[in-house]
Design a protein around this motif. Structure first.
Motif, PDB file in Angstrom:
ATOM      1  N   CYS A 103       0.837  -1.206   0.000  1.00 25.65           N
ATOM      2  CA  CYS A 103       0.000   0.000   0.000  1.00 25.65           C
ATOM      3  C   CYS A 103       0.870   1.253   0.000  1.00 25.65           C
ATOM      4  O   CYS A 103       0.516   2.270  -0.596  1.00 25.65           O
ATOM      5  CB  CYS A 103      -0.961  -0.004   1.179  1.00 25.65           C
ATOM      6  N   THR A 104       2.053   1.179   0.618  1.00 25.79           N
ATOM      7  CA  THR A 104       2.980   2.316   0.613  1.00 25.79           C
ATOM      8  C   THR A 104       3.511   2.547  -0.790  1.00 25.79           C
ATOM      9  O   THR A 104       3.599   3.696  -1.245  1.00 25.79           O
ATOM     10  CB  THR A 104       4.146   2.058   1.587  1.00 25.79           C
ATOM     11  N   LEU A 105       3.849   1.476  -1.493  1.00 24.87           N
ATOM     12  CA  LEU A 105       4.315   1.622  -2.876  1.00 24.87           C
ATOM     13  C   LEU A 105       3.219   2.222  -3.748  1.00 24.87           C
ATOM     14  O   LEU A 105       3.484   3.071  -4.599  1.00 24.87           O
ATOM     15  CB  LEU A 105       4.748   0.271  -3.439  1.00 24.87           C
ATOM     16  N   GLY A 106       1.980   1.790  -3.529  1.00 24.98           N
ATOM     17  CA  GLY A 106       0.860   2.346  -4.285  1.00 24.98           C
ATOM     18  C   GLY A 106       0.699   3.837  -4.036  1.00 24.98           C
ATOM     19  O   GLY A 106       0.440   4.611  -4.957  1.00 24.98           O
ATOM     20  N   LYS A 107       0.901   4.274  -2.778  1.00 22.72           N
ATOM     21  CA  LYS A 107       0.796   5.699  -2.458  1.00 22.72           C
ATOM     22  C   LYS A 107       1.887   6.496  -3.164  1.00 22.72           C
ATOM     23  O   LYS A 107       1.643   7.574  -3.690  1.00 22.72           O
ATOM     24  CB  LYS A 107       0.894   5.905  -0.949  1.00 22.72           C
ATOM     25  N   TYR A 108       3.115   5.953  -3.163  1.00 27.72           N
ATOM     26  CA  TYR A 108       4.208   6.642  -3.843  1.00 27.72           C
ATOM     27  C   TYR A 108       3.947   6.744  -5.344  1.00 27.72           C
ATOM     28  O   TYR A 108       4.233   7.765  -5.966  1.00 27.72           O
ATOM     29  CB  TYR A 108       5.546   5.944  -3.600  1.00 27.72           C
ATOM     30  N   LEU A 109       3.404   5.684  -5.927  1.00 28.37           N
ATOM     31  CA  LEU A 109       3.107   5.716  -7.363  1.00 28.37           C
ATOM     32  C   LEU A 109       1.993   6.719  -7.664  1.00 28.37           C
ATOM     33  O   LEU A 109       2.044   7.417  -8.674  1.00 28.37           O
ATOM     34  CB  LEU A 109       2.723   4.322  -7.862  1.00 28.37           C
ATOM     35  N   CYS A 110       0.998   6.806  -6.792  1.00 23.38           N
ATOM     36  CA  CYS A 110      -0.069   7.794  -7.000  1.00 23.38           C
ATOM     37  C   CYS A 110       0.472   9.209  -6.894  1.00 23.38           C
ATOM     38  O   CYS A 110       0.088  10.084  -7.663  1.00 23.38           O
ATOM     39  CB  CYS A 110      -1.194   7.582  -5.993  1.00 23.38           C
ATOM     40  N   GLN A 111       1.394   9.451  -5.949  1.00 24.89           N
ATOM     41  CA  GLN A 111       1.998  10.771  -5.812  1.00 24.89           C
ATOM     42  C   GLN A 111       2.836  11.124  -7.036  1.00 24.89           C
ATOM     43  O   GLN A 111       2.981  12.288  -7.377  1.00 24.89           O
ATOM     44  CB  GLN A 111       2.872  10.837  -4.566  1.00 24.89           C
ATOM     45  N   ALA A 112       3.387  10.102  -7.703  1.00 27.57           N
ATOM     46  CA  ALA A 112       4.215  10.323  -8.891  1.00 27.57           C
ATOM     47  C   ALA A 112       3.368  10.344 -10.164  1.00 27.57           C
ATOM     48  O   ALA A 112       3.887  10.219 -11.265  1.00 27.57           O
ATOM     49  CB  ALA A 112       5.288   9.242  -8.988  1.00 27.57           C
ATOM     50  N   ASN A 113       2.048  10.461 -10.006  1.00 21.07           N
ATOM     51  CA  ASN A 113       1.110  10.524 -11.132  1.00 21.07           C
ATOM     52  C   ASN A 113       1.019   9.201 -11.891  1.00 21.07           C
ATOM     53  O   ASN A 113       0.738   9.178 -13.074  1.00 21.07           O
ATOM     54  CB  ASN A 113       1.454  11.677 -12.079  1.00 21.07           C
ATOM     55  N   CYS A 114       1.296   8.110 -11.227  1.00 23.21           N
ATOM     56  CA  CYS A 114       1.047   6.769 -11.761  1.00 23.21           C
ATOM     57  C   CYS A 114      -0.142   6.229 -10.972  1.00 23.21           C
ATOM     58  O   CYS A 114      -0.236   6.420  -9.770  1.00 23.21           O
ATOM     59  CB  CYS A 114       2.245   5.851 -11.567  1.00 23.21           C
ATOM     60  N   PHE A 115      -1.046   5.578 -11.640  1.00 26.08           N
ATOM     61  CA  PHE A 115      -2.260   5.146 -10.974  1.00 26.08           C
ATOM     62  C   PHE A 115      -2.300   3.630 -10.869  1.00 26.08           C
ATOM     63  O   PHE A 115      -1.971   2.917 -11.812  1.00 26.08           O
ATOM     64  CB  PHE A 115      -3.484   5.677 -11.725  1.00 26.08           C
ATOM     65  N   VAL A 116      -2.706   3.162  -9.706  1.00 27.75           N
ATOM     66  CA  VAL A 116      -2.814   1.736  -9.430  1.00 27.75           C
ATOM     67  C   VAL A 116      -4.288   1.371  -9.511  1.00 27.75           C
ATOM     68  O   VAL A 116      -5.122   2.035  -8.920  1.00 27.75           O
ATOM     69  CB  VAL A 116      -2.260   1.429  -8.024  1.00 27.75           C
ATOM     70  N   PHE A 117      -4.587   0.354 -10.261  1.00 27.06           N
ATOM     71  CA  PHE A 117      -5.982  -0.038 -10.409  1.00 27.06           C
ATOM     72  C   PHE A 117      -6.057  -1.533 -10.661  1.00 27.06           C
ATOM     73  O   PHE A 117      -5.080  -2.172 -11.028  1.00 27.06           O
ATOM     74  CB  PHE A 117      -6.654   0.726 -11.556  1.00 27.06           C
ATOM     75  N   VAL A 118      -7.227  -2.085 -10.430  1.00 30.11           N
ATOM     76  CA  VAL A 118      -7.473  -3.495 -10.721  1.00 30.11           C
ATOM     77  C   VAL A 118      -7.716  -3.608 -12.220  1.00 30.11           C
ATOM     78  O   VAL A 118      -8.529  -2.886 -12.789  1.00 30.11           O
ATOM     79  CB  VAL A 118      -8.690  -4.015  -9.933  1.00 30.11           C
ATOM     80  N   ALA A 119      -6.987  -4.511 -12.855  1.00 30.09           N
ATOM     81  CA  ALA A 119      -7.118  -4.678 -14.300  1.00 30.09           C
ATOM     82  C   ALA A 119      -8.511  -5.199 -14.622  1.00 30.09           C
ATOM     83  O   ALA A 119      -8.992  -6.162 -14.033  1.00 30.09           O
ATOM     84  CB  ALA A 119      -6.061  -5.642 -14.813  1.00 30.09           C
TER      85      ALA A 119
END
Length: 166
Positions: A103-119
């Motif tokens: 979940c921490t990696l997902g937060k960092y990716l969201c802050q970097a304008n990368c979005f995590v989503f269920v395919a």
């Protein structure tokens, strides 16, 4: 009520800080202010000194908790997510060698304008995977229903990481 010298707006501060500034403006000493407000003399002195230097009552916020990843680590994480857009967060964490919660990696990716989503759909199969799938089907072409019922099938949820478009 004290005002911010730069903006002219009222400052949001504790009642004691406001009272200390007002009593200082009336010409009272640090000891007198400390006795009236119940704040220590040193605290009164710090409040008034900060007000005199900055014109504000609230000191800047503390830096808070240290980041789990450095800036370089975050850049590496974003680079890996760009190189492997269909990889799960667990796979990216394993490739990067990070010992951080997903979940921490997902937060960092969201802050970097990368979005995590269920395919929503499975990613396209590569040529080698297509060959393996055809081979598996050919081997089991003559199986009966009972043969297939002996197998255990599992479903997996995949998280897909990709760069944002906005």
């Amino acid at each position: 009520m004290p005002r911010n010298r730069a903006t002219g707006k009222h400052c949001m501060a504790t009642i004691n800080e406001r009272v200390a500034i007002e009593l200082h403006a009336q010409g009272k000493s640090y000891w007198q202010i400390a006795n009236e407000t119940g704040i220590s003399k040193d605290a009164v002195q710090k409040i008034i000194k900060y007000w005199s230097n900055t014109g504000e009552l609230n000191s800047p916020p503390c830096p808070g908790k240290q980041q789990s990843l450095s800036e370089r680590g975050i850049q590496h994480l974003v680079c890996l997510s760009d190189l492997h857009p269909c990889a799960t967060l667990a796979e990216i964490a394993q490739m990067a060698g990070f010992d951080v919660k997903l979940c921490t990696l997902g937060k960092y990716l969201c802050q970097a304008n990368c979005f995590v989503f269920v395919a929503h759909c499975k990613p396209w199969l590569e040529r080698e995977s297509q060959k393996q799938r055809r081979q598996w089907c050919r081997e089991r072409r003559m199986w009966r229903k009972e043969d297939f019922q002996k197998l255990v099938y599992t479903d997996e949820v995949q998280l897909q990481v990709s760069a944002g478009t906005g």
